[in-house]
Design an enzyme around this catalytic site. Sequence first.
Site, PDB file in Angstrom:
ATOM      1  CG  ASP A   9      -2.101   0.832   0.637  1.00  0.00           C
ATOM      2  OD1 ASP A   9      -2.906   0.502   1.220  1.00  0.00           O
ATOM      3  OD2 ASP A   9      -1.670   2.035   0.785  1.00  0.00           O
ATOM      4  CG  ASP A  10      -0.734   4.464  -2.245  1.00  0.00           C
ATOM      5  OD1 ASP A  10      -1.437   3.823  -2.329  1.00  0.00           O
ATOM      6  OD2 ASP A  10      -0.904   5.616  -2.736  1.00  0.00           O
ATOM      7  CG  ASP A  53      -4.414   0.472  -2.361  1.00  0.00           C
ATOM      8  OD1 ASP A  53      -4.956   0.205  -2.258  1.00  0.00           O
ATOM      9  OD2 ASP A  53      -3.286   1.551  -2.240  1.00  0.00           O
ATOM     10  CG  MET A  55      -6.992   3.915  -6.815  1.00  0.00           C
ATOM     11  SD  MET A  55      -7.081   4.623  -7.547  1.00  0.00           S
ATOM     12  CE  MET A  55      -7.936   5.071  -6.300  1.00  0.00           C
ATOM     13  CG  ASP A 330       7.197 -48.619  19.878  1.00  0.00           C
ATOM     14  OD1 ASP A 330       8.480 -48.428  18.844  1.00  0.00           O
ATOM     15  OD2 ASP A 330       7.107 -48.836  20.137  1.00  0.00           O
ATOM     16  CG  ASN A 338       3.641 -60.143  17.353  1.00  0.00           C
ATOM     17  OD1 ASN A 338       2.287 -60.203  17.052  1.00  0.00           O
ATOM     18  ND2 ASN A 338       4.580 -59.267  16.912  1.00  0.00           N
ATOM     19  CG  ASP A 347       1.143 -58.356  10.403  1.00  0.00           C
ATOM     20  OD1 ASP A 347       1.639 -58.534  11.095  1.00  0.00           O
ATOM     21  OD2 ASP A 347       1.126 -59.672   9.768  1.00  0.00           O
ATOM     22  CD  GLU A 373       6.970 -51.352  17.974  1.00  0.00           C
ATOM     23  OE1 GLU A 373       8.121 -51.224  17.148  1.00  0.00           O
ATOM     24  OE2 GLU A 373       6.786 -51.710  19.068  1.00  0.00           O
TER      25      GLU A 373
HETATM   26  P1  GH3 Z   1       7.851 -50.903  24.205  1.00  0.00           P
HETATM   27  O1  GH3 Z   1       6.401 -51.125  24.794  1.00  0.00           O
HETATM   28  O2  GH3 Z   1       9.545 -51.069  24.813  1.00  0.00           O
HETATM   29  O3  GH3 Z   1       7.786 -50.269  22.427  1.00  0.00           O
HETATM   30  O4  GH3 Z   1       7.912 -52.651  23.494  1.00  0.00           O
HETATM   31  P2  GH3 Z   1       7.397 -53.286  22.311  1.00  0.00           P
HETATM   32  O5  GH3 Z   1       7.081 -54.862  23.229  1.00  0.00           O
HETATM   33  O6  GH3 Z   1       6.201 -52.591  21.854  1.00  0.00           O
HETATM   34  O7  GH3 Z   1       9.149 -52.662  21.204  1.00  0.00           O
HETATM   35  P3  GH3 Z   1       9.756 -54.691  20.989  1.00  0.00           P
HETATM   36  O8  GH3 Z   1      10.572 -52.893  20.363  1.00  0.00           O
HETATM   37  O9  GH3 Z   1      10.018 -55.123  21.828  1.00  0.00           O
HETATM   38  O10 GH3 Z   1       9.199 -55.561  20.064  1.00  0.00           O
HETATM   39  C1  GH3 Z   1       8.186 -55.283  19.203  1.00  0.00           C
HETATM   40  C2  GH3 Z   1       7.975 -56.531  18.463  1.00  0.00           C
HETATM   41  O11 GH3 Z   1       7.367 -55.866  17.378  1.00  0.00           O
HETATM   42  C3  GH3 Z   1       9.053 -57.289  18.365  1.00  0.00           C
HETATM   43  C4  GH3 Z   1       8.937 -57.188  16.363  1.00  0.00           C
HETATM   44  O12 GH3 Z   1       8.165 -59.112  16.420  1.00  0.00           O
HETATM   45  C5  GH3 Z   1       7.076 -56.159  16.560  1.00  0.00           C
HETATM   46  N1  GH3 Z   1       6.907 -56.427  15.027  1.00  0.00           N
HETATM   47  C6  GH3 Z   1       7.937 -55.714  14.362  1.00  0.00           C
HETATM   48  N2  GH3 Z   1       7.125 -55.576  13.382  1.00  0.00           N
HETATM   49  C7  GH3 Z   1       6.659 -56.710  13.310  1.00  0.00           C
HETATM   50  C8  GH3 Z   1       5.237 -56.739  12.160  1.00  0.00           C
HETATM   51  O13 GH3 Z   1       4.654 -56.395  10.902  1.00  0.00           O
HETATM   52  N3  GH3 Z   1       4.007 -57.936  12.629  1.00  0.00           N
HETATM   53  C9  GH3 Z   1       3.302 -58.131  14.135  1.00  0.00           C
HETATM   54  N4  GH3 Z   1       2.950 -58.902  13.963  1.00  0.00           N
HETATM   55  N5  GH3 Z   1       4.821 -57.953  14.836  1.00  0.00           N
HETATM   56  C10 GH3 Z   1       5.988 -56.776  14.426  1.00  0.00           C
HETATM   57 MG    MG Z   2       6.499 -50.570  21.341  1.00  0.00          MG
HETATM   58 MG    MG Z   3       9.539 -50.451  18.961  1.00  0.00          MG
END
Ligand code: GH3
Ligand code: MG
Ligand code: MG
Length: 463
Positions: A9-10, A53, A55, A330, A338, A347, A373
């Site tokens: 703006d001027d 502006d 103008m 995480d 697992n 999974d 994870e």
């Molecule tokens: P924290 O609270 O310290 O993170 O404990 P955590 O058990 O989550 O961590 P940790 O790193 O000890 O374990 C991770 C596990 O995740 C180990 C591994 O087998 C599993 N994992 C990694 N990738 C995959 C996947 O694609 N599918 C499955 N089902 N498990 C997986």
């Molecule tokens: Mg973990």
């Molecule tokens: Mg981990």
Amino acid sequence: MTAQILVVDDVFANIKLLEAKLSSEYYDVISAKDGFEAIAKAKEHKPDIILLDVMMPGMDGFEVCKKLKEDFEVSHIPIVMVTALTDKSDRIKGLEAGADDFITKPINDVALFARVKSLVRIKMLMDELRLRDKTSIEMGIKQEASNTLLSDVSGSRVLLIDDDAVQGKQIVSKLSDTYEVEWIQEPDDGLARARDGNFDLILVSTLLTDADGLRLASQIKSQEELRNVPLLVLVDDDDKRIMLKALEMGMNDYMTVPVDKNEMIVRVRTQIRRRKYQEALKSQYQMSISMAITDALTGLYNRHYLNTHLSNMVKQALKNGKHMALMMMDMDHFKSVNDTYGHDAGDLVLKQLANLIIQQSRSSELAARFGGEEFVVLMPETDPASALAAAKRMRDIVEATPFKINAAGATIQKTISIGVASLHPDGDSAESLLKRADEALYEAKRSGRNKVTVSATLAPKGW
Ligand code: GH3
Ligand code: MG
Ligand code: MG
């Protein structure tokens, strides 16, 4: 979300006034007192929006606008022309010069903030799209940038809901040159039509005789499938209360009636473009699935893509003086899923977590599986406080969500730990940003899990 605005703006007092208004909403303002300075500063600073502006002595706003729009380096920056209230021909000229929106003097705050917010949002999506194009080209999965084509939105489908026969007819005639317009005169039919009609934009009058237009608009907006369809409301010129209420309720913008044709064309265009950018980001992602840059289990971007894109995003943010942040999360005690329920259950849980992350992220954010994870979300143009708030929301949602562990529908509760890191303006890099997020994540785990921790070292101002 932070944005830099160039005010041109001027008259020094006008600059000061706009600067005060915009700074109070946390925009970063730079200024120029004539057209030449405006062009120089636009090229130097690459602001997110230019308030121009009309103008001005020497080179007027139209000429500045035209020059900027012809210059590839800055042509993508949205320009809002500040015109005199009375002169309609200014808007025609502005439109011809390539302006993205208009506001009239004396400046109404509601209008100013609505326009700026809409345009900042679209600019952000556009920037992210350009950046993803760049990453894809670098990774050899795409030949050339595609998003330049998106600025043409002619032929888009617009739904108008208005029971005023005269006004409705005028609006249809003003928009029909550019868009395919369908006009519903019976408000009761509006919602159903909005749902079925596959529209790119919906216009609802708040001046209906026998119905509450704002309520109808809000019903439309609350439909899951219509959430991303831009919605504009028509309001009475004097009714500031309705304008504010509409924006608060999540409408994308408003227009005052009787609507100026040129203003309507640009405002509708801006909103449709925003939707197209969102869709382009989504379809880019869809394409990425077949390009080996997504993770097979979760469908999120993989670590390789994340690294390339993060490094581009960091460079861009440092160059433009922008905030950016990332969170690394995480799942807590995931191994026990697992161990207790089997690998398939694990999974399944990871897939559900990935879906939650996608649902929680904005279109401009990028979510990736970092490893087992562990997941990362990149948040462009996000200040530290917003990044922390987003991480806390994510933590809360995960804690509140039951995760299925088998087809029969049995569920378990899980939590996540999150480390947040924000880009530091000097001497930061993709590697150090990731490292700080990782350290913060470690700290969140160490301090008991189900926590959000912010990286302490190199914390930028504001923490
Ligand atoms: P924290 O609270 O310290 O993170 O404990 P955590 O058990 O989550 O961590 P940790 O790193 O000890 O374990 C991770 C596990 O995740 C180990 C591994 O087998 C599993 N994992 C990694 N990738 C995959 C996947 O694609 N599918 C499955 N089902 N498990 C997986
Ligand atoms: Mg973990
Ligand atoms: Mg981990």
